[in-house]
Each structure stands twice: as C-alpha cells, then as structure tokens.
Design a protein around this motif. Sequence first.
Motif, PDB file in Angstrom:
ATOM      1  N   UNK A 216     -26.968   2.023   2.843  1.00  0.00           N
ATOM      2  CA  UNK A 216     -27.171   2.385   1.503  1.00  0.00           C
ATOM      3  C   UNK A 216     -28.565   2.174   0.617  1.00  0.00           C
ATOM      4  N   UNK A 217     -29.461   1.605   1.565  1.00  0.00           N
ATOM      5  CA  UNK A 217     -30.614   0.907   0.606  1.00  0.00           C
ATOM      6  C   UNK A 217     -31.990   1.252   1.603  1.00  0.00           C
ATOM      7  N   UNK A 218     -31.753   1.219   2.881  1.00  0.00           N
ATOM      8  CA  UNK A 218     -32.801   1.539   3.613  1.00  0.00           C
ATOM      9  C   UNK A 218     -32.980   3.042   4.348  1.00  0.00           C
ATOM     10  N   UNK A 219     -31.995   3.728   4.130  1.00  0.00           N
ATOM     11  CA  UNK A 219     -31.734   5.165   4.675  1.00  0.00           C
ATOM     12  C   UNK A 219     -32.744   6.107   3.708  1.00  0.00           C
ATOM     13  N   UNK A 220     -34.065   5.630   3.476  1.00  0.00           N
ATOM     14  CA  UNK A 220     -34.804   6.470   2.665  1.00  0.00           C
ATOM     15  C   UNK A 220     -35.068   8.026   2.920  1.00  0.00           C
ATOM     16  N   UNK A 376     -25.277  12.357  -7.119  1.00  0.00           N
ATOM     17  CA  UNK A 376     -24.205  12.096  -6.169  1.00  0.00           C
ATOM     18  C   UNK A 376     -23.729  13.217  -5.443  1.00  0.00           C
ATOM     19  N   UNK A 377     -23.561  14.455  -5.716  1.00  0.00           N
ATOM     20  CA  UNK A 377     -23.021  15.421  -5.151  1.00  0.00           C
ATOM     21  C   UNK A 377     -24.124  15.994  -4.057  1.00  0.00           C
ATOM     22  N   UNK A 378     -25.355  16.007  -4.508  1.00  0.00           N
ATOM     23  CA  UNK A 378     -26.191  16.451  -3.666  1.00  0.00           C
ATOM     24  C   UNK A 378     -27.724  16.435  -4.249  1.00  0.00           C
ATOM     25  N   UNK A 379     -28.764  15.875  -3.240  1.00  0.00           N
ATOM     26  CA  UNK A 379     -29.935  15.380  -3.766  1.00  0.00           C
ATOM     27  C   UNK A 379     -30.904  16.539  -4.277  1.00  0.00           C
ATOM     28  N   UNK A 380     -30.395  17.601  -3.852  1.00  0.00           N
ATOM     29  CA  UNK A 380     -31.353  18.650  -4.256  1.00  0.00           C
ATOM     30  C   UNK A 380     -31.005  19.566  -5.534  1.00  0.00           C
ATOM     31  N   UNK A 403     -34.856  11.468  -5.566  1.00  0.00           N
ATOM     32  CA  UNK A 403     -35.004  10.920  -4.356  1.00  0.00           C
ATOM     33  C   UNK A 403     -34.886   9.254  -4.192  1.00  0.00           C
ATOM     34  N   UNK A 404     -34.946   8.527  -5.278  1.00  0.00           N
ATOM     35  CA  UNK A 404     -34.663   7.062  -5.058  1.00  0.00           C
ATOM     36  C   UNK A 404     -33.346   6.739  -5.270  1.00  0.00           C
ATOM     37  N   UNK A 405     -32.541   7.802  -5.683  1.00  0.00           N
ATOM     38  CA  UNK A 405     -30.776   7.467  -5.779  1.00  0.00           C
ATOM     39  C   UNK A 405     -30.390   7.427  -4.417  1.00  0.00           C
ATOM     40  N   UNK A 406     -30.746   8.140  -3.541  1.00  0.00           N
ATOM     41  CA  UNK A 406     -30.662   7.780  -2.071  1.00  0.00           C
ATOM     42  C   UNK A 406     -29.311   8.442  -1.658  1.00  0.00           C
ATOM     43  N   UNK A 407     -28.095   7.958  -2.261  1.00  0.00           N
ATOM     44  CA  UNK A 407     -26.913   8.270  -1.870  1.00  0.00           C
ATOM     45  C   UNK A 407     -26.314   9.609  -2.462  1.00  0.00           C
ATOM     46  N   UNK A 408     -26.025  10.536  -1.658  1.00  0.00           N
ATOM     47  CA  UNK A 408     -25.595  11.888  -2.037  1.00  0.00           C
ATOM     48  C   UNK A 408     -24.453  12.404  -1.169  1.00  0.00           C
ATOM     49  N   UNK A 429     -20.435   5.396  -4.904  1.00  0.00           N
ATOM     50  CA  UNK A 429     -20.685   5.592  -6.600  1.00  0.00           C
ATOM     51  C   UNK A 429     -21.217   4.596  -7.178  1.00  0.00           C
ATOM     52  N   UNK A 430     -20.655   3.403  -7.136  1.00  0.00           N
ATOM     53  CA  UNK A 430     -21.085   2.205  -7.868  1.00  0.00           C
ATOM     54  C   UNK A 430     -22.539   1.927  -7.487  1.00  0.00           C
ATOM     55  N   UNK A 431     -22.856   1.993  -6.270  1.00  0.00           N
ATOM     56  CA  UNK A 431     -24.506   1.726  -5.605  1.00  0.00           C
ATOM     57  C   UNK A 431     -25.164   2.771  -6.221  1.00  0.00           C
ATOM     58  N   UNK A 432     -24.940   4.071  -6.353  1.00  0.00           N
ATOM     59  CA  UNK A 432     -25.558   5.309  -6.732  1.00  0.00           C
ATOM     60  C   UNK A 432     -25.798   4.826  -8.292  1.00  0.00           C
ATOM     61  N   UNK A 433     -25.059   4.595  -9.061  1.00  0.00           N
ATOM     62  CA  UNK A 433     -25.177   4.240 -10.489  1.00  0.00           C
ATOM     63  C   UNK A 433     -26.222   3.331 -10.687  1.00  0.00           C
ATOM     64  N   UNK A 434     -25.816   2.167  -9.758  1.00  0.00           N
ATOM     65  CA  UNK A 434     -26.889   0.667 -10.131  1.00  0.00           C
ATOM     66  C   UNK A 434     -28.288   1.232  -9.495  1.00  0.00           C
ATOM     67  N   UNK A 435     -28.319   2.010  -8.458  1.00  0.00           N
ATOM     68  CA  UNK A 435     -29.630   2.257  -8.083  1.00  0.00           C
ATOM     69  C   UNK A 435     -30.588   3.279  -9.167  1.00  0.00           C
TER      70      UNK A 435
END
Length: 451
Positions: A216-220, A376-380, A403-408, A429-435
């Motif tokens: 969740x953090x390094x899959x840049x 969160x749905x899609x990065x684009x 781009x830095x939210x990472x999780x979509x 979703x919680x990790x996405x909001x924290x990021x």
Amino acid sequence: MAEKQTHNIKTILTFIIPSLIGLLLFMTPISYNDAITIPIAIVSKGLQSLLGDSIAAIVTAIIVITTTASVLTKLFKPAMIINHEFFNALLNVTPAWLIIRILGAIFVVMTFFGVGPEAITSGDTGALILNDLLPSLFSVFIFAGMLLPLLMNFGLLEFIGTLLTKIMRPVFNLPGRSAVDCMASWLGDGSVAILMTSKQYENRLYTQREAAIIGTTFSAVSITFSLVVISQVRLEHMFVPFYLTVCLAGILAAVIVPKLPPLCWKKDVYIDKTPRHPDDEVIPQGYSVFSWGLEQALVKAGQTKGIKQTFTDGIKNVIDMVFGVIPVVMGIGTIALIIAEYTPVFEYLGMPFIPLLELLQVPEAAEASRTIVVGFADMFIPSILASSIESDMTRFIVATLSVTQLIYMSEVGALLMGSKIPVNIFELFVIFILRTLVTLPIIAGAAHLIF
C-alpha cells in the motif's frame, strides 16, 4: 564467526547473468518515443499493439473461462483441481471472490457486446476498464509474470536487500529487499511491484505487516504514468517540479502512514502465522555488508533448479495473474467507476476537504474537493475532472495528489485484494484517506513555492 563458503564459477554466473538481464528488463530507464520507460513496458506495449482490437475479445474469454471454471469447481469439487495445489488456489475461491468473478464476467460480456445499461457499458465505466486498462494489464502480466523469476530466483533480491537493510530498516522498518519492489514500480509499473510483494509474502520473505505496508505504500506510480497525468492537466512543461513533489510527499507518507492504524495493527508474522526471526538481517562476524549480500545471493543462486523450473515458475505467475487478477479488476473496477460516475457519493465524501483546501489557500477549493476522494475509484479520474479547473496551481495540486494517493480500486486496490496480501477494502480506504491527509499539506506547500 561464520564459515565462509567457496562457490564455483557456475554458481557465480547463475547469480550474475539472470540478475543482470532482470535488472535490464525491469529497472533500466531508457528513452523510447520521447518518453522515459523500461524495456518490459516497451515489449508489453509491443504485444498490445500486435494484438490490437482482438485483445478485448481475449480478455473477455479469459474472464468468462475463469468464472465458469470457478463456479464448476465450487459446485462439483472435481478431484483433479481440488488435489492440485496450484489450481485449487486459483479456482476454489471463497464465496465473496466468486461473486466478484461472476460480476466481472457479467460486466465484461455486457460491455464487449454493448448490451445492457449504459451505466455498466459506457466509456467512463466498463468500457474504460475493458478497452483501456485490461489490455495494458494483460500485456504487462504476460511479460512481467514470465520474467519475474529473473529478479526473484537467482539471488538479486538477497544481494540488494542486504545492501539496503541499513536504510530500509531504520527509516521504514522494512526489509532491505522491499527497496527492489519500490524501484520496480517506480521505473515500471505498480502492478509489477504488487505481484513481487505478493509472491514474496507467499514465500515467507515478508510478514503480514511488511507485505501490507509495501503493497500500500511502495507500489509507487511509474514515471510513464505520471507523464500521462501531468499532460492531462496541461502542465507537462512542469514535469520536473511535479515529479520531485511526488517523490517528497511519497517518502514522507511512507514514513508516517505505516505508524498509524490500520497498518501499525498488522502482525509481524509470516503467512503461516510463524513469527519473524529477529536475527534475519544480522551480518555475521567476518563479513562486510557487501560480502554477506554476495554470500546470500550465491547461496540462493546455488539452490535454483535450472531453466525448466524457472520457466515453470514464470508460466505459473502468468496464469495466476491473468486468470486470477483480471476478472477481479473488471468486477471491482467497474463497480468503483459506476459509483464515481453515476452517484454523488464521492462529491459528498470530498466536502469535508473544502475547509482544509481553503486553509491551505488552494484556489477553487470546492472544485478541487470533488476530485480528492474520487481518486479512490480510479487514479486518472481526478486529472480528467481537474482539466476544467482554471487555476494552474490547483490543477498541479490535484494531479500531484492523485499520484501520491496511490490506492485506486480500478487497478492497485483490485490487485491488492486479489492477492494474498492481508488488506481489505475498508482498510484500503482508510489508508487512502490517511495518505491524502499526510500528502496534501506537503503538495500545497510545494505548489505555493512553485507558483
């Protein structure tokens, strides 16, 4: 003092040659068609253009076959699948995953034949996943899955991991080898990194906590995709400050977010519930960091079972990814995009961010807030929505944040949930909001300095 072993030239070459080929394919940035990319991405794109329009039909067939086989396995429990470790794991899935596969199959058939409600088949939902995302995932999976053993089976991870432990353990509390996952995604593709992380977790090289953090953090996001995002908001001339801001915000998020729940609650135990060995990374007396890394690599290289086994591992990776992950991405991705396009859910979720954006003095705060949670749905989607915002600074902030939210859920989220990495949709979703909360002030601060 550890007894130093001597290794023959065959073992040394077994480490060096495949590892160099792996590094070349997965991590060597090269300029191609005026863009920086990696060889694996170029051959994947080549396969994609070679297959052309037929790729949608291939992907549709794959999803339907996987789902049918999964349903039949669940109903009739055929011995040849149940007693085969690999096929049992692939097809005998839990009821929740079976439902997602069935939904994926329904969506893909409706989208491919253009029948049914537009909410499912439109170019913003099902067709976006089927025609834009899945062809590139399919092509990447074929080559990355096939060639991943070059990085994983011949000692490269052991070597680099030992060298980088001194950085990764104190700063991120992670094994040194996780730096390789990060580099693979940064230069290549986030999906490759999640695949690597998942495989290493299954092989008891990462604990539950480590796998969840790395996934969740390094899959840049790759440099290539970052270029697409910044072009969408018409700021491609600012790529360098944009990418430096992404890196700074990403590193700080990687230090802070794993120290917060839910990631800090993950157990430091392996997939089979055994605890992590505290002396895993201790360098024995008589070795330097370099010589111990080399020793570990050569031991690993000496254990490889030849070309046939490497080829078999590659084929298994490909089947696992193509048949296991693609139906999930179709199912979860389409649902996420339907919610984003046809309901005000993400607009309402973005409202609490308006005061924060105003506090950070971001122009057009209300418009920007609509783009924040939809990522969160899609990065684009955020950069598509942001292209109508007038302020250059706000478009810059939205693009960098997306781009830095990472999780979509249309790719990384669906891949994580389709893997064995222990995270669920609520945690994602919680990790996405924290990021978002960690990186937004950093990005806004950088934007105020740049504009």
